[in-house]
Design a protein around this motif. Structure first.
Motif, mmCIF file in Angstrom:
data_model
loop_
_atom_site.group_PDB
_atom_site.id
_atom_site.type_symbol
_atom_site.label_atom_id
_atom_site.label_comp_id
_atom_site.label_asym_id
_atom_site.label_seq_id
_atom_site.Cartn_x
_atom_site.Cartn_y
_atom_site.Cartn_z
ATOM 1 N N MET A 87 0.835 -1.204 0.000
ATOM 2 C CA MET A 87 0.000 0.000 0.000
ATOM 3 C C MET A 87 0.868 1.252 0.000
ATOM 4 S SD MET A 87 -3.384 -0.876 2.350
ATOM 5 C CE MET A 87 -2.573 -0.269 3.787
ATOM 6 N N ARG A 88 1.908 1.234 0.822
ATOM 7 C CA ARG A 88 2.796 2.392 0.900
ATOM 8 C C ARG A 88 3.564 2.573 -0.403
ATOM 9 N NH1 ARG A 88 5.976 1.471 6.322
ATOM 10 N NH2 ARG A 88 6.752 3.553 5.894
ATOM 11 N N PHE A 89 4.015 1.472 -0.989
ATOM 12 C CA PHE A 89 4.744 1.527 -2.258
ATOM 13 C C PHE A 89 3.852 2.113 -3.362
ATOM 14 C CE2 PHE A 89 5.983 -0.401 -6.324
ATOM 15 C CZ PHE A 89 7.321 -0.038 -6.386
ATOM 16 N N GLN A 90 2.607 1.670 -3.416
ATOM 17 C CA GLN A 90 1.692 2.131 -4.462
ATOM 18 C C GLN A 90 1.381 3.613 -4.362
ATOM 19 O OE1 GLN A 90 -1.478 -0.679 -3.878
ATOM 20 N NE2 GLN A 90 -0.517 -2.206 -5.220
ATOM 21 N N ARG A 91 1.478 4.191 -3.178
ATOM 22 C CA ARG A 91 1.208 5.628 -3.005
ATOM 23 C C ARG A 91 2.371 6.508 -3.455
ATOM 24 N NH1 ARG A 91 -1.146 4.509 2.686
ATOM 25 N NH2 ARG A 91 0.998 4.897 3.267
ATOM 26 N N LEU A 92 3.549 5.904 -3.653
ATOM 27 C CA LEU A 92 4.730 6.690 -4.026
ATOM 28 C C LEU A 92 4.660 7.156 -5.477
ATOM 29 C CD1 LEU A 92 7.560 4.472 -2.472
ATOM 30 C CD2 LEU A 92 6.766 6.684 -1.624
ATOM 31 N N PRO A 93 5.288 8.309 -5.755
ATOM 32 C CA PRO A 93 5.414 8.725 -7.153
ATOM 33 C C PRO A 93 6.389 7.778 -7.883
ATOM 34 C CG PRO A 93 6.483 10.307 -5.686
ATOM 35 C CD PRO A 93 5.831 9.288 -4.830
ATOM 36 N N GLU A 94 6.292 7.751 -9.189
ATOM 37 C CA GLU A 94 7.076 6.799 -9.994
ATOM 38 C C GLU A 94 8.585 6.894 -9.739
ATOM 39 O OE1 GLU A 94 6.076 4.183 -11.844
ATOM 40 O OE2 GLU A 94 4.111 4.727 -11.032
ATOM 41 N N ASN A 95 9.132 8.105 -9.624
ATOM 42 C CA ASN A 95 10.576 8.236 -9.407
ATOM 43 C C ASN A 95 10.989 7.661 -8.047
ATOM 44 O OD1 ASN A 95 9.339 10.355 -8.001
ATOM 45 N ND2 ASN A 95 11.029 11.778 -8.364
ATOM 46 N N SER A 96 10.126 7.782 -7.040
ATOM 47 C CA SER A 96 10.419 7.212 -5.729
ATOM 48 C C SER A 96 10.327 5.685 -5.764
ATOM 49 C CB SER A 96 9.452 7.749 -4.674
ATOM 50 O OG SER A 96 9.642 9.142 -4.517
ATOM 51 N N LYS A 97 9.366 5.159 -6.530
ATOM 52 C CA LYS A 97 9.254 3.701 -6.684
ATOM 53 C C LYS A 97 10.530 3.147 -7.310
ATOM 54 C CE LYS A 97 4.249 3.377 -7.241
ATOM 55 N NZ LYS A 97 3.145 3.071 -8.173
ATOM 56 N N LYS A 98 11.009 3.838 -8.337
ATOM 57 C CA LYS A 98 12.227 3.386 -9.016
ATOM 58 C C LYS A 98 13.416 3.420 -8.053
ATOM 59 C CE LYS A 98 15.179 4.241 -12.967
ATOM 60 N NZ LYS A 98 15.563 5.107 -14.060
ATOM 61 N N ALA A 99 13.552 4.483 -7.277
ATOM 62 C CA ALA A 99 14.655 4.601 -6.332
ATOM 63 C C ALA A 99 14.574 3.509 -5.260
ATOM 64 C CB ALA A 99 14.638 5.987 -5.672
ATOM 65 N N LEU A 100 13.370 3.220 -4.785
ATOM 66 C CA LEU A 100 13.185 2.183 -3.774
ATOM 67 C C LEU A 100 13.556 0.815 -4.328
ATOM 68 C CD1 LEU A 100 12.315 1.335 -0.961
ATOM 69 C CD2 LEU A 100 9.956 1.262 -1.775
ATOM 70 N N LEU A 101 13.153 0.520 -5.547
ATOM 71 C CA LEU A 101 13.488 -0.769 -6.167
ATOM 72 C C LEU A 101 14.995 -0.899 -6.384
ATOM 73 C CD1 LEU A 101 10.521 -1.123 -8.674
ATOM 74 C CD2 LEU A 101 10.932 -2.461 -6.588
ATOM 75 N N GLU A 102 15.662 0.192 -6.746
ATOM 76 C CA GLU A 102 17.120 0.160 -6.898
ATOM 77 C C GLU A 102 17.792 -0.107 -5.547
ATOM 78 O OE1 GLU A 102 18.099 3.895 -8.744
ATOM 79 O OE2 GLU A 102 17.300 3.265 -10.695
ATOM 80 N N HIS A 103 17.294 0.523 -4.514
ATOM 81 C CA HIS A 103 17.845 0.316 -3.175
ATOM 82 C C HIS A 103 17.608 -1.124 -2.713
ATOM 83 C CE1 HIS A 103 19.389 1.380 0.728
ATOM 84 N NE2 HIS A 103 18.288 0.913 1.298
ATOM 85 N N LEU A 104 16.442 -1.640 -2.998
ATOM 86 C CA LEU A 104 16.122 -3.022 -2.648
ATOM 87 C C LEU A 104 17.084 -3.983 -3.343
ATOM 88 C CD1 LEU A 104 14.281 -5.028 -1.197
ATOM 89 C CD2 LEU A 104 12.742 -4.927 -3.163
ATOM 90 N N GLN A 105 17.376 -3.705 -4.608
ATOM 91 C CA GLN A 105 18.319 -4.548 -5.345
ATOM 92 C C GLN A 105 19.708 -4.488 -4.693
ATOM 93 O OE1 GLN A 105 18.881 -3.511 -9.490
ATOM 94 N NE2 GLN A 105 19.606 -5.566 -9.966
ATOM 95 N N GLU A 106 20.148 -3.315 -4.267
ATOM 96 C CA GLU A 106 21.442 -3.180 -3.579
ATOM 97 C C GLU A 106 21.454 -3.982 -2.276
ATOM 98 O OE1 GLU A 106 22.330 0.965 -2.962
ATOM 99 O OE2 GLU A 106 22.002 1.434 -5.079
ATOM 100 N N LEU A 107 20.364 -3.925 -1.530
ATOM 101 C CA LEU A 107 20.267 -4.682 -0.277
ATOM 102 C C LEU A 107 20.311 -6.185 -0.533
ATOM 103 C CD1 LEU A 107 17.548 -2.605 1.616
ATOM 104 C CD2 LEU A 107 19.998 -2.739 2.142
ATOM 105 N N GLU A 108 19.662 -6.628 -1.602
ATOM 106 C CA GLU A 108 19.682 -8.052 -1.947
ATOM 107 C C GLU A 108 21.100 -8.512 -2.305
ATOM 108 O OE1 GLU A 108 15.273 -8.894 -3.805
ATOM 109 O OE2 GLU A 108 16.718 -7.856 -5.053
ATOM 110 N N ILE A 109 21.814 -7.663 -3.015
ATOM 111 C CA ILE A 109 23.207 -7.983 -3.371
ATOM 112 C C ILE A 109 24.066 -8.057 -2.128
ATOM 113 C CG2 ILE A 109 25.267 -7.106 -4.552
ATOM 114 C CD1 ILE A 109 23.285 -5.981 -6.709
ATOM 115 N N GLN A 110 23.919 -7.076 -1.235
ATOM 116 C CA GLN A 110 24.684 -7.068 0.025
ATOM 117 C C GLN A 110 24.391 -8.295 0.877
ATOM 118 O OE1 GLN A 110 23.774 -3.424 2.043
ATOM 119 N NE2 GLN A 110 24.824 -2.143 0.542
ATOM 120 N N ALA A 111 23.130 -8.744 0.855
ATOM 121 C CA ALA A 111 22.741 -9.898 1.659
ATOM 122 C C ALA A 111 23.084 -11.219 0.978
ATOM 123 C CB ALA A 111 21.241 -9.829 1.955
#
Length: 116
Positions: A87-111
């Motif tokens: 729900m929180r993700f869907q409320r974000l503007p598109e540029n914020s969604k993209k930034a969050l997904l990029e950060h998530l990918q970095e966290l997955e790589i680190q883990a």
């Protein structure tokens, strides 16, 4: 907190070394280290000695105040957290969604979940 963590916390609160505690309860330092690392469990007599040394009750020393979760509780919490996240993700503007997904990918790589 389990016995091992409580023993260590009580020792540190009382500004004692493992050697100090060992001398007070007539044990070796390595035995105290074993209790603190969960490799060993004390006898009732030794538990009584810790109770007297640190002026705590047996219940305080042994009670594990970590909450106990069942698989159903965990599943329910994860589902609720997942819905909240979406729900929180869907409320974000598109540029914020993209930034969050990029950060998530970095966290997955680190883990070590995802390779680069």
């Amino acid at each position: 907190m389990a016995f091992a963590e409580k023993l260590k916390a009580l020792r540190l609160e009382n500004k004692m070394t493992q050697e100090n505690v060992a001398e007070c309860v007539n044990l070796s330092r390595s035995t105290i280290a074993g209790y603190e690392s969960k490799n060993r469990q004390p006898s009732y007599d030794k538990l009584s000695a810790f109770v007297k040394l640190f002026h705590v009750s047996m219940d305080e020393l042994l009670e594990d105040d970590e909450p106990v979760y069942t698989a159903a509780d965990e599943s329910h919490n994860l589902e609720a957290e997942g819905r909240d996240f979406m729900m929180r993700f869907q409320r974000l503007p598109e540029n914020s969604k993209k930034a969050l997904l990029e950060h998530l990918q970095e966290l997955e790589i680190q883990a070590g979940i995802k390779e680069t």
